[in-house]
Design a protein around this motif. Structure first.
Motif, PDB file in Angstrom:
ATOM      1  N   LYS A  20       3.881  -7.704  -8.779  1.00  0.00           N
ATOM      2  CA  LYS A  20       2.806  -8.216  -8.048  1.00  0.00           C
ATOM      3  C   LYS A  20       1.674  -7.115  -7.700  1.00  0.00           C
ATOM      4  N   ILE A  21       0.653  -7.515  -8.292  1.00  0.00           N
ATOM      5  CA  ILE A  21      -0.554  -6.351  -8.300  1.00  0.00           C
ATOM      6  C   ILE A  21      -1.028  -6.313  -6.720  1.00  0.00           C
ATOM      7  N   ARG A  22      -1.140  -4.952  -6.381  1.00  0.00           N
ATOM      8  CA  ARG A  22      -1.582  -4.851  -4.981  1.00  0.00           C
ATOM      9  C   ARG A  22      -2.907  -4.100  -5.202  1.00  0.00           C
ATOM     10  N   VAL A  23      -4.103  -4.306  -4.452  1.00  0.00           N
ATOM     11  CA  VAL A  23      -5.214  -3.393  -4.581  1.00  0.00           C
ATOM     12  C   VAL A  23      -5.251  -2.286  -3.434  1.00  0.00           C
ATOM     13  N   LYS A  24      -5.511  -1.283  -4.096  1.00  0.00           N
ATOM     14  CA  LYS A  24      -5.508  -0.094  -3.184  1.00  0.00           C
ATOM     15  C   LYS A  24      -6.347  -0.134  -1.953  1.00  0.00           C
ATOM     16  N   PRO A  25      -5.688   0.574  -0.700  1.00  0.00           N
ATOM     17  CA  PRO A  25      -6.352   0.256   0.681  1.00  0.00           C
ATOM     18  C   PRO A  25      -8.041   0.778   0.302  1.00  0.00           C
ATOM     19  N   ASP A  26      -8.549   1.737  -0.460  1.00  0.00           N
ATOM     20  CA  ASP A  26     -10.150   2.084  -0.331  1.00  0.00           C
ATOM     21  C   ASP A  26     -10.866   1.069  -1.499  1.00  0.00           C
ATOM     22  N   LYS A  27     -10.098   0.311  -2.139  1.00  0.00           N
ATOM     23  CA  LYS A  27     -10.543  -0.718  -3.114  1.00  0.00           C
ATOM     24  C   LYS A  27     -11.288  -0.021  -4.186  1.00  0.00           C
ATOM     25  N   THR A  86      -0.794   1.927  -8.630  1.00  0.00           N
ATOM     26  CA  THR A  86      -0.002   2.023  -9.621  1.00  0.00           C
ATOM     27  C   THR A  86       1.180   3.417  -9.345  1.00  0.00           C
ATOM     28  N   GLN A  87       1.020   3.773  -8.220  1.00  0.00           N
ATOM     29  CA  GLN A  87       2.283   4.818  -7.527  1.00  0.00           C
ATOM     30  C   GLN A  87       3.480   3.835  -7.006  1.00  0.00           C
ATOM     31  N   THR A 112     -11.429  -6.251  -5.572  1.00  0.00           N
ATOM     32  CA  THR A 112     -10.854  -6.944  -4.453  1.00  0.00           C
ATOM     33  C   THR A 112     -10.017  -8.110  -4.897  1.00  0.00           C
ATOM     34  N   GLU A 113      -9.018  -8.406  -3.931  1.00  0.00           N
ATOM     35  CA  GLU A 113      -8.250  -9.451  -4.397  1.00  0.00           C
ATOM     36  C   GLU A 113      -8.897 -10.827  -4.497  1.00  0.00           C
ATOM     37  N   PRO A 114      -8.613 -12.012  -5.188  1.00  0.00           N
ATOM     38  CA  PRO A 114      -9.253 -13.062  -5.096  1.00  0.00           C
ATOM     39  C   PRO A 114      -9.114 -13.943  -3.758  1.00  0.00           C
TER      40      PRO A 114
END
Length: 251
Positions: free
Chosen positions: A16-23, A28-29, A223-225
């Motif tokens: 499940k893909i997660r967006v980095k906090p800084d967008k 990928t870590q 950003t996430e949808p």
């Protein structure tokens, strides 16, 4: 004939893909990475062509950070004869990859190039087409069936288009990009995984290939949808029609 196959390291399709906090991108870590599924199909097709006696060697190529070696080892375990890694940090775009592959083609002189039609991380679907343009080679994209005639040095490609199946005849050398229904990739067996550790992976940098990598694109924000609203249960057809008409405004 030598076949060159480009393989890409991407976030595993099951993650499940997660967006980095800084967008600035996706996380990928500490995330499972694997070979792009369409690249697996491309490699499988190359291996089948070699096994049929129509090719003598399959070379897997990956462009990207040092961890791409793991993806190449997977390709070698599937059956590729050797690997080539062009090391470059993250931030590659399709045109840069196409330029690197063109330089490798000039060095390796393959008779056929096979790529996945797109990568599941960016879905660009551009590298194969750009590479064919740079090489001035014929191309067969979205291939669902590939047939080679070694004597005539041509490839017949059935490609999936909106209206059905289009069949094209390509003079070799050519570029082919693979679609989902072309084949079912094999699993790497334990003995082949062990053999892959001793297979050769040659390393290059873009500078070694006289390729200047620069991007004309800048990612401003990822950003996430938007979250999908929960559905509602209606008690009657009349209520459903009323909501479709007055709330959703689709009728």
């Amino acid at each position: 004939m030598k076949i060159m196959v480009a393989v890409k390291r991407v976030v595993d399709y099951a993650v499940k893909i997660r967006v980095k906090p800084d967008k600035t991108g996706v996380e990928t870590q500490n995330v499972k990475m694997s070979m792009n599924p369409f690249c697996e199909i491309a490699l499988e097709e190359a291996l089948r062509i070699r096994e049929s006696g129509l090719a003598s060697e399959v070379v897997a190529v990956s462009v990207g950070p040092a961890q791409c070696v793991d993806t190449l080892r997977t390709g070698l375990a599937m059956g590729a004869d050797r690997g080539i890694h062009v090391e470059f940090k993250d931030g590659l775009n399709p045109l840069s990859v196409a330029k690197v592959l063109r330089a490798l083609v000039e060095a390796e002189k393959p008779g056929l190039l096979i790529l996945g039609k797109q990568a599941i991380d960016d879905d660009c679907n551009q590298t194969g087409q750009m590479l064919a343009g740079l090489l001035k080679w014929p191309q067969g994209t979205f291939a669902s069936k590939v047939t080679l005639d070694k004597e005539k040095r041509v490839a017949t490609v059935d490609r999936e288009v909106d209206g059905g199946i289009e069949t094209v005849l390509l003079d070799l050398p050519a570029v082919i990009t693979t679609d989902l229904r072309l084949n079912q990739p094999r699993y790497a067996t334990l003995p082949n995984i062990m053999k892959a550790k001793s297979k050769v992976i040659k390393k290059y940098t873009p500078e070694d290939l006289n390729v200047e990598i620069k991007s004309d694109l800048e990612v401003l924000q990822v950003t996430e949808p938007p979250k999908r609203k929960a559905g509602v249960v209606v008690s009657s057809v009349n209520e459903l029609i009323d909501k479709l008409k007055n709330e959703a405004r689709v009728i």
